[in-house]
Each structure stands twice: as C-alpha cells, then as structure tokens.
Motif scaffolding. Sequence first.
Motif, PDB file in Angstrom:
ATOM      1  N   ARG A   1      63.031  -1.583 -23.599  1.00 51.88           N
ATOM      2  CA  ARG A   1      61.773  -0.762 -23.933  1.00 51.88           C
ATOM      3  C   ARG A   1      61.635  -0.045 -25.205  1.00 51.88           C
ATOM      4  O   ARG A   1      60.695  -0.033 -25.967  1.00 51.88           O
ATOM      5  CB  ARG A   1      61.498   0.497 -22.931  1.00 51.88           C
ATOM      6  N   TYR A   2      62.763   0.372 -25.652  1.00 52.16           N
ATOM      7  CA  TYR A   2      62.991   1.092 -26.930  1.00 52.16           C
ATOM      8  C   TYR A   2      63.901   0.192 -27.748  1.00 52.16           C
ATOM      9  O   TYR A   2      64.701  -0.274 -27.790  1.00 52.16           O
ATOM     10  CB  TYR A   2      63.461   2.503 -26.576  1.00 52.16           C
ATOM     11  N   ILE A   3      63.430   0.654 -29.243  1.00 48.52           N
ATOM     12  CA  ILE A   3      64.308   0.124 -30.382  1.00 48.52           C
ATOM     13  C   ILE A   3      65.779   0.921 -30.157  1.00 48.52           C
ATOM     14  O   ILE A   3      65.727   2.088 -30.599  1.00 48.52           O
ATOM     15  CB  ILE A   3      63.641   0.269 -31.554  1.00 48.52           C
TER      16      ILE A   3
ATOM     17  N   ARG B   1      59.618  -0.643 -28.399  1.00 48.95           N
ATOM     18  CA  ARG B   1      59.388  -1.885 -29.098  1.00 48.95           C
ATOM     19  C   ARG B   1      58.116  -2.505 -28.457  1.00 48.95           C
ATOM     20  O   ARG B   1      57.409  -2.343 -27.750  1.00 48.95           O
ATOM     21  CB  ARG B   1      60.559  -2.768 -27.903  1.00 48.95           C
ATOM     22  N   SER B   2      57.632  -3.345 -29.424  1.00 47.01           N
ATOM     23  CA  SER B   2      56.500  -4.271 -29.501  1.00 47.01           C
ATOM     24  C   SER B   2      56.293  -5.078 -28.367  1.00 47.01           C
ATOM     25  O   SER B   2      55.278  -5.490 -27.717  1.00 47.01           O
ATOM     26  CB  SER B   2      55.955  -5.006 -30.775  1.00 47.01           C
ATOM     27  N   ASP B   3      57.585  -5.723 -27.963  1.00 44.72           N
ATOM     28  CA  ASP B   3      57.692  -6.599 -26.926  1.00 44.72           C
ATOM     29  C   ASP B   3      58.274  -6.063 -25.640  1.00 44.72           C
ATOM     30  O   ASP B   3      58.913  -6.662 -24.807  1.00 44.72           O
ATOM     31  CB  ASP B   3      58.350  -7.744 -27.121  1.00 44.72           C
ATOM     32  N   ALA B   4      57.937  -4.682 -25.609  1.00 45.34           N
ATOM     33  CA  ALA B   4      58.719  -3.747 -24.364  1.00 45.34           C
ATOM     34  C   ALA B   4      58.479  -4.332 -23.102  1.00 45.34           C
ATOM     35  O   ALA B   4      57.455  -5.078 -22.695  1.00 45.34           O
ATOM     36  CB  ALA B   4      57.956  -2.385 -24.335  1.00 45.34           C
ATOM     37  N   SER B   5      59.283  -4.447 -22.143  1.00 49.19           N
ATOM     38  CA  SER B   5      59.488  -4.810 -20.763  1.00 49.19           C
ATOM     39  C   SER B   5      59.595  -3.738 -20.137  1.00 49.19           C
ATOM     40  O   SER B   5      60.393  -2.724 -20.350  1.00 49.19           O
ATOM     41  CB  SER B   5      60.345  -5.775 -20.533  1.00 49.19           C
ATOM     42  N   ASP B   6      59.170  -3.912 -18.803  1.00 54.87           N
ATOM     43  CA  ASP B   6      59.356  -2.721 -17.828  1.00 54.87           C
ATOM     44  C   ASP B   6      60.230  -3.339 -16.703  1.00 54.87           C
ATOM     45  O   ASP B   6      60.104  -3.114 -15.583  1.00 54.87           O
ATOM     46  CB  ASP B   6      58.193  -2.187 -17.038  1.00 54.87           C
ATOM     47  N   LEU B   7      61.194  -4.453 -16.954  1.00 52.40           N
ATOM     48  CA  LEU B   7      61.924  -5.145 -15.982  1.00 52.40           C
ATOM     49  C   LEU B   7      63.027  -4.487 -15.414  1.00 52.40           C
ATOM     50  O   LEU B   7      63.831  -4.894 -14.625  1.00 52.40           O
ATOM     51  CB  LEU B   7      62.017  -6.473 -16.288  1.00 52.40           C
ATOM     52  N   GLY B   8      63.492  -3.243 -16.137  1.00 50.08           N
ATOM     53  CA  GLY B   8      64.382  -2.618 -15.620  1.00 50.08           C
ATOM     54  C   GLY B   8      65.705  -2.502 -16.400  1.00 50.08           C
ATOM     55  O   GLY B   8      66.686  -2.802 -15.702  1.00 50.08           O
ATOM     56  N   GLY B   9      65.763  -2.520 -17.572  1.00 49.17           N
ATOM     57  CA  GLY B   9      66.791  -2.300 -18.614  1.00 49.17           C
ATOM     58  C   GLY B   9      67.745  -3.567 -18.557  1.00 49.17           C
ATOM     59  O   GLY B   9      69.190  -3.728 -18.290  1.00 49.17           O
ATOM     60  N   GLY B  10      67.113  -4.926 -18.238  1.00 48.48           N
ATOM     61  CA  GLY B  10      68.114  -6.040 -18.245  1.00 48.48           C
ATOM     62  C   GLY B  10      68.196  -6.688 -17.020  1.00 48.48           C
ATOM     63  O   GLY B  10      68.950  -7.748 -16.800  1.00 48.48           O
TER      64      GLY B  10
END
Length: 161
Positions: free
Chosen positions: A53-55, A125-134
């Motif tokens: 999610r974050y850089i 991040r521009s490609d941020a995901s909310d999948l839960g930290g990997g």
Amino acid sequence: MSSYSTPSKFYARVGPRIAAGLTAESGTTPDDGITQGLLDAASNEINIKIGTRYITPLSPTTSPVGVVLLAGLEEQIALWFAYVRRGIGNQETAASAANLGYTNAMATLLMLSKAELDLDDALVRSDASDLGGGFVLRGECPHFNQPIEDSPDYDSYWTSD
C-alpha cells in the motif's frame, strides 16, 4: 537496511536489564549490533506488510508521524524477536507480554496494509493493493480462495446473485 527505531530507543522502551538479557552474550551491557539486527528484521517485516500500500521505507522527512508510529511497532516486533532468539526459558510472563505486543503490531500492520487504518502522511503507492500485506486471508479475496468441489459453498460461489 534502515530501521525506524534505534538501539537506544529500544533500550529506553524495554529497560537496560531486559535488553542486556536478550542481546548480550555476557555481562550487563546490551549488544548494539544484535539489537540493530533485531530492529532491521522487524523493519523488514513492517515494510513487507505495508509495502503493498505504501512506498517503503517511510521517510522521516515526508512521513514524520508515520515513522514514529512504525518505530513503536518495530520495537514491539523486535522485542518478540529477541525473546525468540534467546529462547523463552523461565521468563514466560515477560515473553507473553512481548508476544501480545508482537501480535498487536502485526494486527496494526495488517489494518494499515488493507487501508482499514491510514498513515496520513505516508506516500501511497500508485499500484496500491488492499490484499493485506502480501498475504490473503480466507474469504478476503474469493479469486484466490475458491471453494473446493466438495464444499457446500461450491455451487453458490459460481452462480451470480
């Protein structure tokens, strides 16, 4: 590797006696090298969890509040890593407290990575995901958790509402 905290801040948090007991090979002085290694490992854990999610790593210049929060989480994680490194032995109560801190830190990181909590001053991040930290929790993303054919949910999964 860059940590969010420092050995001296870690010692201030846990106390010099506990820090020495967990990091020194002998004597009563904490080992800065081992402590830094524990903090680096904890920092790596943090960056993996929130990196979707974050850089990461967060910069104290652009994200001062986020860095302070992550430093505290890093110290909690490092404390648990220190107990694991040393072996819990007869210090079960202290280790239990460290484990609780670690568990809470991991839960906070998961919530950050899934955008349930925000680091307001961190760069997303521009490609941020909310999948839960990997990692994906069962039921969080059905694409990755399809029911098996013998499951009672199998038919309803494939039919639309």
